[in-house]
Design an enzyme around this catalytic site. Structure first.
Site, PDB file in Angstrom:
ATOM      1  N   PRO A  22      -0.550 -35.976 -16.316  1.00 55.09           N
ATOM      2  CA  PRO A  22      -0.765 -36.828 -17.486  1.00 55.09           C
ATOM      3  C   PRO A  22       0.328 -36.579 -18.517  1.00 55.09           C
ATOM      4  O   PRO A  22       0.792 -35.438 -18.687  1.00 55.09           O
ATOM      5  CB  PRO A  22      -2.131 -36.387 -18.015  1.00 55.09           C
ATOM      6  N   LYS A  23       0.733 -37.637 -19.190  1.00 54.51           N
ATOM      7  CA  LYS A  23       1.806 -37.527 -20.190  1.00 54.51           C
ATOM      8  C   LYS A  23       1.202 -37.433 -21.579  1.00 54.51           C
ATOM      9  O   LYS A  23       0.599 -38.384 -22.073  1.00 54.51           O
ATOM     10  CB  LYS A  23       2.731 -38.732 -20.098  1.00 54.51           C
ATOM     11  N   PHE A  24       1.360 -36.282 -22.219  1.00 53.29           N
ATOM     12  CA  PHE A  24       0.852 -36.052 -23.566  1.00 53.29           C
ATOM     13  C   PHE A  24       1.925 -36.444 -24.577  1.00 53.29           C
ATOM     14  O   PHE A  24       3.062 -35.983 -24.488  1.00 53.29           O
ATOM     15  CB  PHE A  24       0.485 -34.583 -23.755  1.00 53.29           C
ATOM     16  N   ASP A  25       1.567 -37.285 -25.549  1.00 53.79           N
ATOM     17  CA  ASP A  25       2.486 -37.625 -26.629  1.00 53.79           C
ATOM     18  C   ASP A  25       2.232 -36.681 -27.793  1.00 53.79           C
ATOM     19  O   ASP A  25       1.485 -36.979 -28.721  1.00 53.79           O
ATOM     20  CB  ASP A  25       2.297 -39.081 -27.059  1.00 53.79           C
ATOM     21  N   ASP A 218       7.844 -37.476 -27.795  1.00 56.21           N
ATOM     22  CA  ASP A 218       8.795 -36.924 -26.814  1.00 56.21           C
ATOM     23  C   ASP A 218      10.086 -36.430 -27.444  1.00 56.21           C
ATOM     24  O   ASP A 218      10.893 -35.809 -26.760  1.00 56.21           O
ATOM     25  CB  ASP A 218       9.205 -37.931 -25.715  1.00 56.21           C
TER      26      ASP A 218
END
Length: 308
Positions: A22-25, A218
Protein backbone atom coordinates in the site's frame (compact mmCIF):
# COMPACT_ATOMS: atom_id res chain seq x y z
CA UNK A 1 21.57 9.34 1.94
CA UNK A 2 19.32 9.42 -1.13
CA UNK A 3 16.14 7.31 -1.02
CA UNK A 4 14.97 5.11 -3.85
CA UNK A 5 12.15 6.56 -5.97
CA UNK A 6 9.16 5.30 -7.96
CA UNK A 7 7.86 5.94 -11.48
CA UNK A 8 4.12 6.32 -12.14
CA UNK A 9 2.19 3.67 -14.09
CA UNK A 10 -1.38 3.69 -15.37
CA UNK A 11 -2.28 0.03 -14.71
CA UNK A 12 -1.48 -2.61 -12.12
CA UNK A 13 1.73 -4.45 -13.14
CA UNK A 14 1.45 -8.22 -13.09
CA UNK A 15 3.96 -11.01 -13.51
CA UNK A 16 6.42 -13.20 -11.70
CA UNK A 17 8.69 -11.79 -9.05
CA UNK A 18 6.64 -8.72 -8.08
CA UNK A 19 5.75 -7.47 -4.62
CA UNK A 20 2.94 -5.02 -3.82
CA UNK A 21 2.68 -2.57 -0.91
CA UNK A 22 0.00 0.00 0.00
CA UNK A 23 1.19 3.51 -0.80
CA UNK A 24 1.07 5.85 2.20
CA UNK A 25 0.95 9.58 1.45
CA UNK A 26 2.89 10.79 4.44
CA UNK A 27 6.29 12.41 4.99
CA UNK A 28 9.14 10.33 3.53
CA UNK A 29 11.80 9.77 6.18
CA UNK A 30 15.03 7.82 6.40
CA UNK A 31 15.46 6.77 10.02
CA UNK A 32 19.04 6.32 11.30
CA UNK A 33 20.24 4.80 14.60
CA UNK A 34 23.93 5.71 14.92
CA UNK A 35 26.14 5.69 18.02
CA UNK A 36 23.18 5.61 20.36
CA UNK A 37 21.39 8.51 18.63
CA UNK A 38 18.38 8.63 16.34
CA UNK A 39 18.49 10.88 13.27
CA UNK A 40 15.53 11.47 10.95
CA UNK A 41 16.24 12.69 7.41
CA UNK A 42 13.60 13.86 4.93
CA UNK A 43 13.77 12.99 1.25
CA UNK A 44 15.39 16.35 0.46
CA UNK A 45 18.22 15.66 2.91
CA UNK A 46 16.80 18.03 5.52
CA UNK A 47 16.97 16.82 9.12
CA UNK A 48 13.58 16.58 10.85
CA UNK A 49 14.64 14.80 14.04
CA UNK A 50 13.33 17.46 16.43
CA UNK A 51 10.02 17.68 14.53
CA UNK A 52 9.22 14.02 15.32
CA UNK A 53 10.37 13.40 18.92
CA UNK A 54 7.98 10.45 19.26
CA UNK A 55 9.53 8.63 16.29
CA UNK A 56 13.06 9.58 17.35
CA UNK A 57 12.43 8.08 20.79
CA UNK A 58 11.01 4.89 19.28
CA UNK A 59 14.03 4.59 16.98
CA UNK A 60 16.33 4.31 19.99
CA UNK A 61 15.14 0.70 20.29
CA UNK A 62 16.84 -0.14 16.99
CA UNK A 63 20.37 -1.58 16.99
CA UNK A 64 23.24 0.78 16.19
CA UNK A 65 24.21 0.95 12.54
CA UNK A 66 20.62 0.64 11.27
CA UNK A 67 18.89 2.68 8.56
CA UNK A 68 15.19 2.24 7.71
CA UNK A 69 13.23 3.81 4.83
CA UNK A 70 9.55 4.66 5.26
CA UNK A 71 6.82 7.26 5.71
CA UNK A 72 5.79 9.19 8.79
CA UNK A 73 1.98 9.28 8.87
CA UNK A 74 -0.64 10.72 11.20
CA UNK A 75 -4.02 9.02 11.57
CA UNK A 76 -7.15 11.03 12.40
CA UNK A 77 -10.66 9.62 12.22
CA UNK A 78 -9.41 6.32 10.83
CA UNK A 79 -7.68 7.96 7.84
CA UNK A 80 -4.19 9.19 7.09
CA UNK A 81 -4.10 12.98 7.49
CA UNK A 82 -1.63 14.64 5.12
CA UNK A 83 -2.23 18.13 6.53
CA UNK A 84 -1.48 16.89 10.04
CA UNK A 85 1.76 15.13 9.11
CA UNK A 86 2.97 18.22 7.23
CA UNK A 87 2.23 20.30 10.29
CA UNK A 88 4.29 17.84 12.32
CA UNK A 89 7.16 18.02 9.83
CA UNK A 90 7.21 21.84 9.97
CA UNK A 91 7.13 22.08 13.77
CA UNK A 92 9.80 23.98 15.68
CA UNK A 93 11.47 22.28 18.61
CA UNK A 94 9.27 24.35 20.96
CA UNK A 95 6.05 23.10 19.34
CA UNK A 96 7.10 19.58 18.40
CA UNK A 97 6.39 18.01 21.79
CA UNK A 98 2.87 19.46 21.97
CA UNK A 99 2.05 18.35 18.43
CA UNK A 100 3.47 14.88 19.10
CA UNK A 101 0.99 14.48 21.95
CA UNK A 102 -1.97 15.82 19.98
CA UNK A 103 -1.07 14.32 16.60
CA UNK A 104 1.05 11.22 17.33
CA UNK A 105 2.94 9.89 14.33
CA UNK A 106 3.35 6.34 13.10
CA UNK A 107 6.23 5.14 10.95
CA UNK A 108 5.22 2.97 8.00
CA UNK A 109 8.52 1.22 7.22
CA UNK A 110 8.98 -0.34 3.79
CA UNK A 111 12.70 -1.04 3.45
CA UNK A 112 15.78 -1.85 5.51
CA UNK A 113 18.99 -0.33 4.13
CA UNK A 114 21.48 -1.10 6.90
CA UNK A 115 21.30 -3.35 9.94
CA UNK A 116 23.94 -3.48 12.67
CA UNK A 117 26.50 -1.93 10.34
CA UNK A 118 25.76 -4.28 7.40
CA UNK A 119 24.88 -2.55 4.12
CA UNK A 120 21.78 -4.35 2.82
CA UNK A 121 21.21 -2.15 -0.24
CA UNK A 122 22.92 -4.61 -2.63
CA UNK A 123 20.71 -7.44 -1.32
CA UNK A 124 17.47 -8.35 -3.16
CA UNK A 125 14.28 -6.75 -1.88
CA UNK A 126 12.94 -10.14 -0.80
CA UNK A 127 15.81 -10.55 1.67
CA UNK A 128 15.60 -6.95 2.86
CA UNK A 129 11.88 -7.41 3.50
CA UNK A 130 12.50 -10.52 5.61
CA UNK A 131 15.10 -8.68 7.66
CA UNK A 132 12.78 -5.67 8.06
CA UNK A 133 9.87 -7.68 9.45
CA UNK A 134 12.18 -9.65 11.75
CA UNK A 135 13.66 -6.40 13.08
CA UNK A 136 10.45 -4.39 13.60
CA UNK A 137 8.03 -7.20 14.48
CA UNK A 138 9.13 -7.48 18.13
CA UNK A 139 9.14 -3.68 18.58
CA UNK A 140 5.59 -2.89 17.54
CA UNK A 141 4.03 0.59 17.11
CA UNK A 142 4.86 3.26 16.25
CA UNK A 143 7.51 1.53 14.07
CA UNK A 144 5.72 -0.95 11.82
CA UNK A 145 6.43 -2.59 8.46
CA UNK A 146 3.86 -1.85 5.77
CA UNK A 147 1.80 -4.80 4.52
CA UNK A 148 3.20 -6.62 1.49
CA UNK A 149 1.85 -9.29 -0.84
CA UNK A 150 3.03 -11.11 -3.95
CA UNK A 151 -0.56 -11.93 -4.94
CA UNK A 152 -1.79 -9.49 -7.62
CA UNK A 153 -5.42 -10.34 -6.79
CA UNK A 154 -4.97 -9.25 -3.19
CA UNK A 155 -3.08 -6.17 -4.40
CA UNK A 156 -6.01 -5.29 -6.65
CA UNK A 157 -8.36 -5.62 -3.65
CA UNK A 158 -6.13 -3.27 -1.63
CA UNK A 159 -6.15 -0.83 -4.52
CA UNK A 160 -9.95 -0.73 -4.59
CA UNK A 161 -10.68 -0.75 -0.85
CA UNK A 162 -7.88 1.09 0.97
CA UNK A 163 -8.64 4.61 -0.34
CA UNK A 164 -11.33 4.73 2.37
CA UNK A 165 -8.41 4.87 4.84
CA UNK A 166 -6.64 7.60 2.89
CA UNK A 167 -4.24 5.23 1.10
CA UNK A 168 -4.38 6.19 -2.54
CA UNK A 169 -2.51 3.47 -4.37
CA UNK A 170 0.19 0.83 -4.49
CA UNK A 171 3.96 0.61 -4.77
CA UNK A 172 5.31 -2.30 -6.81
CA UNK A 173 8.83 -3.70 -6.37
CA UNK A 174 10.78 -6.55 -7.90
CA UNK A 175 11.73 -9.21 -5.37
CA UNK A 176 15.18 -9.72 -6.86
CA UNK A 177 16.19 -6.05 -7.19
CA UNK A 178 18.70 -4.24 -4.95
CA UNK A 179 17.96 -0.87 -3.35
CA UNK A 180 19.24 1.83 -5.71
CA UNK A 181 19.36 5.30 -4.10
CA UNK A 182 17.97 8.02 -6.37
CA UNK A 183 16.84 5.55 -9.06
CA UNK A 184 13.19 5.12 -10.08
CA UNK A 185 13.26 1.33 -9.87
CA UNK A 186 9.92 1.08 -8.09
CA UNK A 187 6.50 1.62 -9.67
CA UNK A 188 3.54 3.49 -8.18
CA UNK A 189 -0.09 3.21 -9.16
CA UNK A 190 -2.58 5.83 -7.98
CA UNK A 191 -6.31 6.18 -8.50
CA UNK A 192 -5.92 9.75 -9.70
CA UNK A 193 -3.36 12.48 -10.13
CA UNK A 194 -5.74 14.87 -8.34
CA UNK A 195 -4.32 15.11 -4.82
CA UNK A 196 -4.12 17.32 -1.77
CA UNK A 197 -0.88 19.28 -1.28
CA UNK A 198 0.27 21.40 1.66
CA UNK A 199 0.47 25.14 0.96
CA UNK A 200 3.79 26.40 2.30
CA UNK A 201 4.03 29.80 0.62
CA UNK A 202 3.25 31.96 -2.40
CA UNK A 203 4.82 34.19 -5.05
CA UNK A 204 3.62 37.60 -6.12
CA UNK A 205 1.70 40.19 -4.08
CA UNK A 206 0.07 39.02 -0.82
CA UNK A 207 -3.38 40.31 -1.82
CA UNK A 208 -3.37 38.42 -5.14
CA UNK A 209 -0.70 35.69 -5.18
CA UNK A 210 0.56 34.78 -8.63
CA UNK A 211 1.22 31.14 -7.69
CA UNK A 212 1.27 28.90 -4.66
CA UNK A 213 4.28 27.08 -3.27
CA UNK A 214 3.30 23.52 -2.41
CA UNK A 215 4.63 20.40 -0.73
CA UNK A 216 3.30 17.26 -2.42
CA UNK A 217 2.95 13.81 -0.89
CA UNK A 218 6.14 11.77 -1.50
CA UNK A 219 8.37 14.86 -1.70
CA UNK A 220 9.13 17.48 0.95
CA UNK A 221 10.85 19.84 -1.54
CA UNK A 222 8.56 22.82 -2.26
CA UNK A 223 7.40 23.40 -5.84
CA UNK A 224 5.70 26.39 -7.46
CA UNK A 225 2.29 25.86 -9.02
CA UNK A 226 1.33 27.06 -12.46
CA UNK A 227 -0.10 30.63 -12.44
CA UNK A 228 -3.38 30.92 -10.56
CA UNK A 229 -6.50 32.03 -12.46
CA UNK A 230 -7.84 35.48 -11.43
CA UNK A 231 -10.69 34.19 -9.24
CA UNK A 232 -8.39 31.83 -7.39
CA UNK A 233 -5.78 34.56 -6.90
CA UNK A 234 -8.31 36.69 -5.04
CA UNK A 235 -9.44 33.77 -2.88
CA UNK A 236 -5.86 32.77 -2.11
CA UNK A 237 -5.12 36.33 -1.03
CA UNK A 238 -8.02 36.30 1.43
CA UNK A 239 -7.11 32.92 2.90
CA UNK A 240 -3.37 33.48 3.12
CA UNK A 241 -3.27 37.08 4.35
CA UNK A 242 -3.55 36.16 8.03
CA UNK A 243 -1.37 33.09 7.72
CA UNK A 244 1.42 34.98 5.97
CA UNK A 245 1.55 37.41 8.88
CA UNK A 246 2.36 34.57 11.27
CA UNK A 247 5.87 33.33 11.93
CA UNK A 248 5.88 29.97 10.13
CA UNK A 249 7.23 26.94 11.86
CA UNK A 250 10.23 25.56 10.01
CA UNK A 251 12.05 22.24 10.16
CA UNK A 252 15.77 21.94 10.71
CA UNK A 253 17.69 23.27 7.71
CA UNK A 254 21.36 23.27 8.71
CA UNK A 255 22.48 23.64 5.11
CA UNK A 256 20.68 26.98 4.65
CA UNK A 257 22.61 30.07 5.89
CA UNK A 258 20.76 32.34 8.27
CA UNK A 259 18.89 35.06 6.38
CA UNK A 260 19.03 33.26 3.03
CA UNK A 261 15.84 33.73 0.96
CA UNK A 262 13.51 30.78 0.63
CA UNK A 263 13.32 29.38 -2.89
CA UNK A 264 11.21 26.75 -4.63
CA UNK A 265 11.40 25.08 -8.03
CA UNK A 266 9.18 26.45 -10.82
CA UNK A 267 8.81 24.27 -13.92
CA UNK A 268 10.65 25.81 -16.88
CA UNK A 269 12.16 28.60 -14.75
CA UNK A 270 14.20 27.09 -11.94
CA UNK A 271 14.53 28.36 -8.40
CA UNK A 272 12.38 31.38 -7.52
CA UNK A 273 12.01 33.22 -4.18
CA UNK A 274 8.77 32.96 -2.25
CA UNK A 275 7.10 34.13 0.94
CA UNK A 276 6.42 31.39 3.50
CA UNK A 277 3.13 30.93 5.37
CA UNK A 278 2.18 29.00 8.49
CA UNK A 279 1.27 25.35 7.83
CA UNK A 280 -2.25 23.95 7.89
CA UNK A 281 -3.84 24.91 4.55
CA UNK A 282 -4.28 22.36 1.77
CA UNK A 283 -4.82 22.81 -1.95
CA UNK A 284 -6.40 20.28 -4.29
CA UNK A 285 -3.95 20.00 -7.18
CA UNK A 286 -3.59 18.21 -10.48
CA UNK A 287 -0.25 17.08 -11.84
CA UNK A 288 0.73 15.33 -15.03
CA UNK A 289 2.37 11.93 -14.91
CA UNK A 290 5.81 13.07 -16.09
CA UNK A 291 8.50 13.78 -13.52
CA UNK A 292 8.71 17.54 -14.15
CA UNK A 293 5.06 18.24 -15.00
CA UNK A 294 3.51 21.51 -13.81
CA UNK A 295 1.22 21.45 -10.78
CA UNK A 296 -2.18 23.11 -11.32
CA UNK A 297 -4.24 24.27 -8.34
CA UNK A 298 -7.89 23.30 -8.68
CA UNK A 299 -9.16 24.73 -5.38
CA UNK A 300 -8.11 25.65 -1.87
CA UNK A 301 -9.18 23.23 0.86
CA UNK A 302 -9.97 25.78 3.55
CA UNK A 303 -12.44 23.23 4.95
CA UNK A 304 -9.45 21.17 6.13
CA UNK A 305 -7.37 23.88 7.84
CA UNK A 306 -5.69 22.30 10.85
CA UNK A 307 -6.37 24.48 13.87
CA UNK A 308 -4.04 22.72 16.33
Amino acid sequence: MQPALAASVAALPRGEGLAYEPKFDGHRILLFKIDGRAVLQARSGRLVTTAFPDLAEAALALPDGTVVDGEAVVWTGGRTDFAAVQRRAAATAARAGLLARRLPASYAAFDLLWERGEDLRPAPYERRRQRLTALLGPLGPPLQPVPMTTDPRLAATWYETLPAAGIEGLVVKRLARPYRPGARDWLKLRHTEVRDAAVTGFTGPPARPAALVLVLPDDDSPVVSSPLPPALRARAGRLLSGRAAEQPEQPEQPEQPEGAPRTATAVGIGEVPYRAVAPGLLAEVERGTTRHAAVRVRRLRDDLINQI
